[in-house]
Write an enzyme that holds these catalytic residues in place. Structure first.
Site, PDB file in Angstrom:
ATOM      1  N   CYS B  18       2.694  -4.326  -0.641  1.00 19.48           N
ATOM      2  CA  CYS B  18       4.085  -3.856  -0.587  1.00 19.48           C
ATOM      3  C   CYS B  18       4.187  -2.394  -1.030  1.00 19.48           C
ATOM      4  CB  CYS B  18       4.947  -4.731  -1.498  1.00 19.48           C
ATOM      5  SG  CYS B  18       6.649  -4.174  -1.718  1.00 19.48           S
ATOM      6  N   PRO B  19       4.904  -1.553  -0.329  1.00 22.43           N
ATOM      7  CA  PRO B  19       5.765  -1.810   0.828  1.00 22.43           C
ATOM      8  C   PRO B  19       5.096  -1.502   2.165  1.00 22.43           C
ATOM      9  CG  PRO B  19       6.214   0.391   0.049  1.00 22.43           C
ATOM     10  CD  PRO B  19       5.056  -0.139  -0.780  1.00 22.43           C
TER      11      PRO B  19
END
Lengths: 206, 81
Positions: B18-19
């Site tokens: 993430c992200p």
């Protein structure tokens, strides 16, 4: 019940009588007034519909320059950009280090102030401890394939996120505008930040 | 772990977290034409929820399928225009 209907009848009669007393000019004025109200309402409805269809906007104020606190603004900014949101991140005080090419590669983790750190605060205060905890954190970032701050800054700019550096704090901290990543907006202040915050659906201070 | 969908492109986001999976998916989808399908191969377990959330919150994309295997998560996103 009969009394009620009687009253209603009386009210209607009174209204009719009042209407009869209104002159043609009064009626015209009243019609114009109502037309203006309808036009206003239509305009409002159009504005609201446009706002609903429009792009979402987020403004983040980034004030921290420690390694851990540099991540949240950049992660949220890049993700919001992936949602096609318009994103502005206004960096001020220590947050400027996130945009500073050299400093952003050497952000440090504080070994005091966070009770969850593996060392007690009293030990964390010993010189050199910040360097040690920062090295530990950087190793974890590398081991987990977490993006680096530099990568996230580049990605933010690629995605069209507007990264702003507060002019007052650039001067206060004696930074040179050329020290920042290419694409960073300088020459902005609190009024610019506030303008974007006012237009935003989401405003965050980190 | 297989799909009957007609895939146009495959995006490999294995090993990143993430992200990045969502952001790279968005960038890859931008390169596709309407009706084309992107296969996203990820190892981030959070991508199951994140790609779904992104697809639901973004105009012009539709999440067609998601498959969860042994440490591999596959997502099929169609660009709908």
């Amino acid at each position: 019940m009969s009394t009620d209907s009687q009253q209603t009848g009386d009210d209607l009669d009174a209204e009719e009588a009042a209407q009869a007393e209104m002159t043609e000019d009064d009626l015209r004025a009243r019609i114009e007034e109502l037309e203006a109200t309808v036009a206003d309402l239509q305009e409002l409805e159009e504005t609201m519909a446009a706002a609903e269809d429009g792009q979402n906007k987020m403004t983040i104020i980034a004030t921290k320059g420690t390694l851990d606190m540099a991540y949240p603004p950049l992660i949220l900014a890049t993700t919001a950009a992936a949602f096609d949101w318009e994103v502005v991140v206004f960096h001020t005080f220590w947050g400027l280090d996130i945009l500073h090419e050299e400093n952003s590669r050497n952000l440090k983790l504080s070994s005091v102030g966070n009770p969850n750190m593996p060392v007690p605060n009293i030990v964390g205060a010993i010189p050199g401890m910040d360097r040690m905890t920062t090295r530990m954190m950087n190793k974890r970032i590398a081991d987990n394939d977490t993006a680096t701050i530099e990568e996230l800054v580049d990605l933010s700019l690629d995605l069209g996120v507007e990264l702003q550096a507060c002019q007052m704090t650039i001067e206060l901290m004696d930074y040179d505008e050329n020290d920042f990543y290419e694409g960073v907006t300088t020459g902005v202040g609190a009024a610019t930040a506030l303008q974007h915050m006012g237009e935003s659906d989401v405003q965050l201070m980190i | 772990m297989t799909t009957d969908l007609d895939i146009t492109e495959t995006l490999d986001v294995t090993g990143v977290s993430c992200p990045i999976p969502v952001v790279k998916t968005k960038q890859a989808i931008d390169e596709l034409g309407d009706g084309e399908i992107l296969e996203v191969v990820a190892t981030d377990s959070g991508s199951m929820s994140d790609i779904r959330g992104w697809a639901e919150g973004t105009d012009g994309v539709e999440l067609r399928e998601q498959h969860e295997g042994d440490d591999v998560y596959k997502h099929y996103v169609e660009k709908t225009g």
